[in-house]
Design a protein around this motif. Structure first.
Motif, PDB file in Angstrom:
ATOM      1  N   LEU A 118      -2.790   5.648  -2.141  1.00 21.96           N
ATOM      2  CA  LEU A 118      -3.662   6.591  -1.442  1.00 21.96           C
ATOM      3  C   LEU A 118      -2.911   7.892  -1.186  1.00 21.96           C
ATOM      4  N   PHE A 119      -3.668   9.008  -1.174  1.00 14.75           N
ATOM      5  CA  PHE A 119      -3.122  10.318  -0.849  1.00 14.75           C
ATOM      6  C   PHE A 119      -3.808  10.832   0.418  1.00 14.75           C
ATOM      7  N   LEU A 120      -2.999  11.359   1.343  1.00 18.99           N
ATOM      8  CA  LEU A 120      -3.514  11.863   2.612  1.00 18.99           C
ATOM      9  C   LEU A 120      -3.551  13.377   2.579  1.00 18.99           C
ATOM     10  N   LEU A 167       0.861  -1.184   0.000  1.00 11.44           N
ATOM     11  CA  LEU A 167       0.000   0.000   0.000  1.00 11.44           C
ATOM     12  C   LEU A 167       0.896   1.232   0.000  1.00 11.44           C
ATOM     13  N   ILE A 168       0.805   2.012  -1.089  1.00 12.09           N
ATOM     14  CA  ILE A 168       1.585   3.239  -1.217  1.00 12.09           C
ATOM     15  C   ILE A 168       0.760   4.398  -0.675  1.00 12.09           C
ATOM     16  N   VAL A 169       1.295   5.080   0.321  1.00 12.02           N
ATOM     17  CA  VAL A 169       0.590   6.180   0.989  1.00 12.02           C
ATOM     18  C   VAL A 169       1.437   7.436   0.840  1.00 12.02           C
ATOM     19  N   VAL A 170       0.819   8.503   0.310  1.00 11.23           N
ATOM     20  CA  VAL A 170       1.543   9.733  -0.019  1.00 11.23           C
ATOM     21  C   VAL A 170       0.934  10.894   0.748  1.00 11.23           C
ATOM     22  N   LYS A 171       1.784  11.650   1.458  1.00  9.46           N
ATOM     23  CA  LYS A 171       1.341  12.871   2.129  1.00  9.46           C
ATOM     24  C   LYS A 171       1.329  14.010   1.110  1.00  9.46           C
TER      25      LYS A 171
END
Length: 517
Positions: free
Chosen positions: A291-293, A257-261
């Protein structure tokens, strides 16, 4: 003249002796007081017996009344004529004397005092019991609990203590209060199961964040900069409502899971990532999701327009998680803790998580190759900094005042440009993060959590959060052959990222495989 009978003890008649003496012509000194002074006894010698005294009173009663003065006869005519004035004769069956009047009065006073003390104790006990009942009733009503739950509430209290309570509104409180007077009460085990089931969704629905003024008058607080004052006044506000949510992103088995701020105004960076290393795909049966936060726009006058653009962007891609807090540097820690909570709720089937910034170059293939040789459990890998010192220069972006952190070194932590961790460790980080006060620098905050878990992050040469080399003007930072072997490189803007991605994935011929150590 009366004489005592022979063979019997003489008796006294204290009530009528003087009067009887006067009636028979005895001297006045031969009364009670006269005898004490040495006077003679009545004629015949001995004392007058009691029964003889009563007989004499019956015989000479009228004569005694006539012989007494006028005033005395008015005061006690009945006493002279009545045999009640003569004490009762002692019983022949018992030789004990009757108790004196003073002792009787003392015994009666003690009895009355004991009775009064007993009544007072009863009143006190009743008051204490009534107060206890009132306290219990008020406590039950304030907590919105049933009486059964109040008595058995220890297990329920332990369950509630595991959940955060700040800035939240829980639905079960109203339901319990409405069922307060129902006769058939649900067992506590059912209530506990309902709470666990409720935790399967994001349960923060309102922003209930008030300013904390407990230390606003302290001298150390008054000397802080405005941004640190703002941070400390609202540091207790931890979880916020979600504006955009996509729990379906974690459906099925997700390997990475790639999570980007990101922030709401940087649409171009998100678009560049979707075209490059943020593509959702499946490599050798391993699913990759992105996903983008985000928070909300920091400028209120731009907030409505940017929010409409973001909602349109989300309808197209469906890869945005947004919370109702301002996007700012100090709020990056809020993104960290809110994401960890979101991950623990929705993503039980995720194996690894990559978390990074929106201005980095990432090679998913190299990350998958690295993870293939790792074992899950306590994996946390990145560009690790050991014994980093807090920056005390106010002009620096990462400045921290001594009042906020007084230790000489930070615990080991990975640079926020990008790091990899496994899902079991992420679940533990979520629980530990709730026990710590928030810290302005999100990277250091995670290092503090790892320190509590006694997990040391692993340094990897493929994570370059300060560039290929620290000299920003060096040509090595733009050499694609170096990027080809990296996992994460910081920092590239959208145009540079697109160009470098195309170069690395073109028919690039490098003289040798390069490792920058």
């Amino acid at each position: 003249m009366l004489k005592p009978e022979k063979g019997k003890a003489p008796g006294r008649c204290p009530a009528g002796r003087a009067r009887l003496g006067r009636a028979e012509g005895w001297p006045a000194s031969q009364g009670r007081r006269g005898r004490q002074g040495g006077g003679e006894r009545p004629p015949g010698g001995g004392r007058v017996k009691r029964h003889t005294c009563r007989a004499a009173l019956r015989r000479f009663g009228p004569t005694l009344a006539a012989a007494e003065p006028e005033g005395r006869r008015r005061r006690s005519p009945r006493r002279a004529a009545s045999p009640r004035s003569c004490p009762a004769a002692p019983s022949s069956s018992s030789s004990a004397q009757a108790p004196q009047p003073r002792r009787l009065r003392r015994a009666a006073a003690l009895a009355r005092r004991a009775f009064s003390m007993l009544q007072w104790k009863k009143t006190v006990y009743k008051s204490v019991l009534l107060s206890f009942v009132l306290v219990v009733a008020v406590t039950v009503l304030q907590r919105g609990m049933t009486p059964n739950q109040f008595l058995q509430g220890q297990q329920q209290k332990e369950l509630l203590s595991q959940e955060p309570v700040k800035a939240q509104k829980r639905d079960n409180v109203l339901s319990v209060a409405n069922n307060f007077w129902k006769k058939e009460l649900e067992p506590v085990t059912k209530t506990a199961k309902a709470m666990v089931k409720q935790a399967s969704t994001w349960d923060v629905t309102t922003t209930n964040c008030t300013v904390n003024l407990n230390f606003s008058k302290d001298d150390w607080f008054k000397g802080l900069e405005p941004n640190f004052k703002q941070f400390l006044l609202y540091r207790h506000c931890r979880y916020f409502p979600m504006i955009i949510n996509h729990p379906e992103k974690c459906s099925g088995d997700i390997y990475l899971l790639i999570v980007v701020k990101s922030i709401i105004t940087q649409h171009d960076r998100r678009e560049a990532i979707r075209k490059t290393w943020g593509q959702e795909k499946e490599v050798d049966g391993k699913k990759i999701r992105t996903l983008f936060l985000l928070g909300i726009a920091s400028k209120e006058e731009e907030r409505a327009n940017y929010q409409k653009l973001l909602e349109y962007e989300d309808r197209i891609y469906g890869d945005i998680l947004q919370w109702d807090f301002l996007d700012s540097f100090f709020n990056l820690t809020l993104k960290e803790v809110n994401f960890l909570k979101w991950l623990s709720i929705y993503c039980n089937n995720v194996r690894y998580i990559f978390k990074g910034d929106d201005d980095v170059f990432v090679s998913p293939n190299n990350i998958l190759e690295y993870l293939g040789d790792q074992k899950t459990g306590h994996l946390f890998t990145g560009d690790v900094l050991f014994k980093a010192r807090p920056i005390r220069k106010k002009e620096n972006k990462y400045y921290i005042p001594n009042a906020l952190y007084s230790k000489p070194h930070y615990p080991p932590y990975a640079g926020g440009g990008g790091f990899v961790m496994d899902s079991p460790l992420a679940q533990k980080l979520h629980k530990v993060s709730e026990t710590l006060e928030l810290y302005p620098i999100d990277d250091v905050f995670l290092g503090m959590c790892l320190e509590i878990l006694k997990v040391t992050p692993v340094a990897h040469a493929g994570f370059r959060t300060f560039g290929i080399v620290k000299n920003k003007n060096s040509k090595m930072n733009k050499e694609p052959c170096f990027f080809q072997n990296m996992l994460v490189v910081h920092k590239l803007l959208p145009l540079d990222l697109l160009k470098m991605w195309d170069l690395v994935h073109s028919n690039l011929t490098c003289s040798r495989k390069l490792y920058i150590l």
